[in-house]
Write a protein that holds these residues in place. Sequence first.
Motif, PDB file in Angstrom:
ATOM      1  N   LEU A 108       0.847  -1.237  -0.064  1.00  0.00           N
ATOM      2  CA  LEU A 108       0.036  -0.036   0.136  1.00  0.00           C
ATOM      3  C   LEU A 108       0.778   1.177   0.174  1.00  0.00           C
ATOM      4  O   LEU A 108       2.075   1.146   0.398  1.00  0.00           O
ATOM      5  CB  LEU A 108      -0.894  -0.092   1.026  1.00  0.00           C
ATOM      6  CG  LEU A 108      -1.985  -0.872   1.055  1.00  0.00           C
ATOM      7  CD1 LEU A 108      -2.924  -1.005   2.332  1.00  0.00           C
ATOM      8  CD2 LEU A 108      -3.013  -0.671   0.017  1.00  0.00           C
ATOM      9  N   PRO A 109       0.420   2.386  -0.349  1.00  0.00           N
ATOM     10  CA  PRO A 109       1.123   3.439  -0.603  1.00  0.00           C
ATOM     11  C   PRO A 109       1.871   4.054   0.698  1.00  0.00           C
ATOM     12  O   PRO A 109       1.383   3.826   1.786  1.00  0.00           O
ATOM     13  CB  PRO A 109       0.007   4.602  -0.967  1.00  0.00           C
ATOM     14  CG  PRO A 109      -1.212   3.734  -1.608  1.00  0.00           C
ATOM     15  CD  PRO A 109      -0.943   2.740  -0.987  1.00  0.00           C
ATOM     16  N   GLY A 110       3.256   4.344   0.470  1.00  0.00           N
ATOM     17  CA  GLY A 110       3.989   4.593   1.712  1.00  0.00           C
ATOM     18  C   GLY A 110       4.802   3.728   2.220  1.00  0.00           C
ATOM     19  O   GLY A 110       5.531   3.987   3.052  1.00  0.00           O
ATOM     20  N   ASP A 111       4.525   2.388   1.735  1.00  0.00           N
ATOM     21  CA  ASP A 111       5.305   1.413   2.040  1.00  0.00           C
ATOM     22  C   ASP A 111       6.414   0.825   1.189  1.00  0.00           C
ATOM     23  O   ASP A 111       6.980  -0.001   1.159  1.00  0.00           O
ATOM     24  CB  ASP A 111       4.252   0.210   2.590  1.00  0.00           C
ATOM     25  CG  ASP A 111       5.166  -0.876   3.397  1.00  0.00           C
ATOM     26  OD1 ASP A 111       5.908  -0.631   4.392  1.00  0.00           O
ATOM     27  OD2 ASP A 111       4.850  -2.079   3.165  1.00  0.00           O
ATOM     28  N   GLY A 112       6.346   1.412   0.012  1.00  0.00           N
ATOM     29  CA  GLY A 112       7.200   1.036  -1.107  1.00  0.00           C
ATOM     30  C   GLY A 112       8.157   2.221  -1.570  1.00  0.00           C
ATOM     31  O   GLY A 112       8.273   3.104  -0.906  1.00  0.00           O
ATOM     32  N   CYS A 113       8.502   2.200  -2.924  1.00  0.00           N
ATOM     33  CA  CYS A 113       9.322   3.197  -3.326  1.00  0.00           C
ATOM     34  C   CYS A 113       8.687   4.071  -4.194  1.00  0.00           C
ATOM     35  O   CYS A 113       9.502   5.381  -4.616  1.00  0.00           O
ATOM     36  CB  CYS A 113      10.464   2.398  -4.416  1.00  0.00           C
ATOM     37  SG  CYS A 113       9.615   1.831  -5.782  1.00  0.00           S
ATOM     38  N   LEU A 114       7.430   4.271  -4.319  1.00  0.00           N
ATOM     39  CA  LEU A 114       6.717   5.118  -5.252  1.00  0.00           C
ATOM     40  C   LEU A 114       6.780   6.471  -4.769  1.00  0.00           C
ATOM     41  O   LEU A 114       6.313   6.629  -3.303  1.00  0.00           O
ATOM     42  CB  LEU A 114       5.592   4.772  -5.780  1.00  0.00           C
ATOM     43  CG  LEU A 114       5.246   3.506  -6.717  1.00  0.00           C
ATOM     44  CD1 LEU A 114       4.147   3.411  -7.281  1.00  0.00           C
ATOM     45  CD2 LEU A 114       6.447   3.319  -7.814  1.00  0.00           C
ATOM     46  N   ASP A 115       6.747   7.728  -5.505  1.00  0.00           N
ATOM     47  CA  ASP A 115       6.828   9.036  -4.819  1.00  0.00           C
ATOM     48  C   ASP A 115       5.257   9.563  -5.104  1.00  0.00           C
ATOM     49  O   ASP A 115       4.859   9.901  -6.239  1.00  0.00           O
ATOM     50  CB  ASP A 115       7.637   9.842  -5.481  1.00  0.00           C
ATOM     51  CG  ASP A 115       7.735  11.432  -5.099  1.00  0.00           C
ATOM     52  OD1 ASP A 115       6.838  11.546  -4.136  1.00  0.00           O
ATOM     53  OD2 ASP A 115       8.596  12.271  -5.490  1.00  0.00           O
ATOM     54  N   PHE A 116       4.316   9.209  -4.077  1.00  0.00           N
ATOM     55  CA  PHE A 116       3.109   9.587  -4.347  1.00  0.00           C
ATOM     56  C   PHE A 116       2.706  11.004  -4.226  1.00  0.00           C
ATOM     57  O   PHE A 116       1.569  11.555  -4.587  1.00  0.00           O
ATOM     58  CB  PHE A 116       2.242   8.809  -3.220  1.00  0.00           C
ATOM     59  CG  PHE A 116       2.014   7.294  -3.525  1.00  0.00           C
ATOM     60  CD1 PHE A 116       0.769   7.110  -4.460  1.00  0.00           C
ATOM     61  CD2 PHE A 116       2.606   6.398  -3.395  1.00  0.00           C
ATOM     62  CE1 PHE A 116       0.715   5.567  -4.931  1.00  0.00           C
ATOM     63  CE2 PHE A 116       2.537   4.988  -3.579  1.00  0.00           C
ATOM     64  CZ  PHE A 116       1.663   4.769  -4.319  1.00  0.00           C
ATOM     65  N   GLY A 117       3.612  11.707  -3.744  1.00  0.00           N
ATOM     66  CA  GLY A 117       3.192  13.425  -3.439  1.00  0.00           C
ATOM     67  C   GLY A 117       2.794  13.994  -4.886  1.00  0.00           C
ATOM     68  O   GLY A 117       1.856  14.569  -4.946  1.00  0.00           O
ATOM     69  N   PRO A 118       3.771  13.847  -5.955  1.00  0.00           N
ATOM     70  CA  PRO A 118       3.383  14.454  -7.174  1.00  0.00           C
ATOM     71  C   PRO A 118       2.117  13.801  -7.954  1.00  0.00           C
ATOM     72  O   PRO A 118       1.561  14.451  -8.601  1.00  0.00           O
ATOM     73  CB  PRO A 118       4.646  14.413  -8.010  1.00  0.00           C
ATOM     74  CG  PRO A 118       5.780  14.141  -7.113  1.00  0.00           C
ATOM     75  CD  PRO A 118       5.314  13.441  -5.795  1.00  0.00           C
ATOM     76  N   ILE A 119       1.880  12.541  -7.616  1.00  0.00           N
ATOM     77  CA  ILE A 119       0.952  11.988  -8.320  1.00  0.00           C
ATOM     78  C   ILE A 119      -0.505  12.366  -7.666  1.00  0.00           C
ATOM     79  O   ILE A 119      -1.382  12.647  -8.292  1.00  0.00           O
ATOM     80  CB  ILE A 119       0.866  10.281  -7.878  1.00  0.00           C
ATOM     81  CG1 ILE A 119       2.191   9.651  -8.922  1.00  0.00           C
ATOM     82  CG2 ILE A 119      -0.539   9.371  -8.379  1.00  0.00           C
ATOM     83  CD1 ILE A 119       2.603   8.201  -8.681  1.00  0.00           C
TER      84      ILE A 119
END
Length: 301
Positions: free
Chosen positions: A246-257
């Motif tokens: 789930l978001p926040g537990d991996g490598c993706l940068d969710f802020g810009p998304i």
Amino acid sequence: MLQDLRFRIGAHPINWVGEDVREHGAETTFETIMDDLQALGLRGTEMGRKYPTDPVVLKQELSARGIELVSQWKSVLFSDPAYRQQELEAYRAHVAFLSEMGSRVVSTAEIGGSQHFDPRRTPHEQTVERLDEAGWQALAEGLNQAGAIAAEYGMKLTYHHHGGTVIERPEEIDRLMELTDPALVHLLFDTGHAYFGGADPLRVLRKHYDRIAYVHLKDVRPDVLQQAALDGTDFIGCVRRGVFTLPGDGCLDFGPIIRELHQRGYDGWAMLEGEQDPAVHPPRLYAERALSFLDGIPLER
């Protein structure tokens, strides 16, 4: 922050009960899933394999908890014209069910050529069989026709680019969008599957924003993905190893998304989707953490 978003956040039951890996959460009941969703304050979900299939019962269980059914996955085999008619008939029945439930989008994915999901292939396939030109044209025609069926019910076909299928790479997403009618075929933007397929999720979002009608928010564990690539692990094997979270537990940068979706006025649903072993990664706890993580993302930069 979450209450200020223009779009709504729900959760997919796949966090509790696996769809691709059937042993994940096999003993979990639909009541547990729905009760957790209600406790988390989430008001949207997708159909899961443990949910009641009787529309009357399903409506009762969802409405009792203030939850709505947003969508349900529909596999299609349009790349082979021999399957077209039966696939369209099945699609109409699927859309009719979702329409009765009040859903507005249909999660749709081509399974022709998939190493896991194509009924024409053996259980021991090693690779995805990519589309030839005839297959591309047949797929586009079938999706346009299915999209027209969805439109009859006031719904949108949202195409789910997906690991282990013929539409997983960025160039395949681009080609599908080029070949299909924008009025009939929309995009289900999945952050995790975009990254899994080799794309920059933010780039996919920006490039195809005008086609996006539904969103899945999924994170990726890069160490698991890298090791799986070295080992030649297939898609289902990657899920078993815990490539998604789930978001926040991996490598993706969710802020810009998240900011891109919010600032551009996306007002549909975004589902939290982890697709991992719930015995190892408790779904309610991970959803709480994901919501807290998303709540900390500034909407302006």
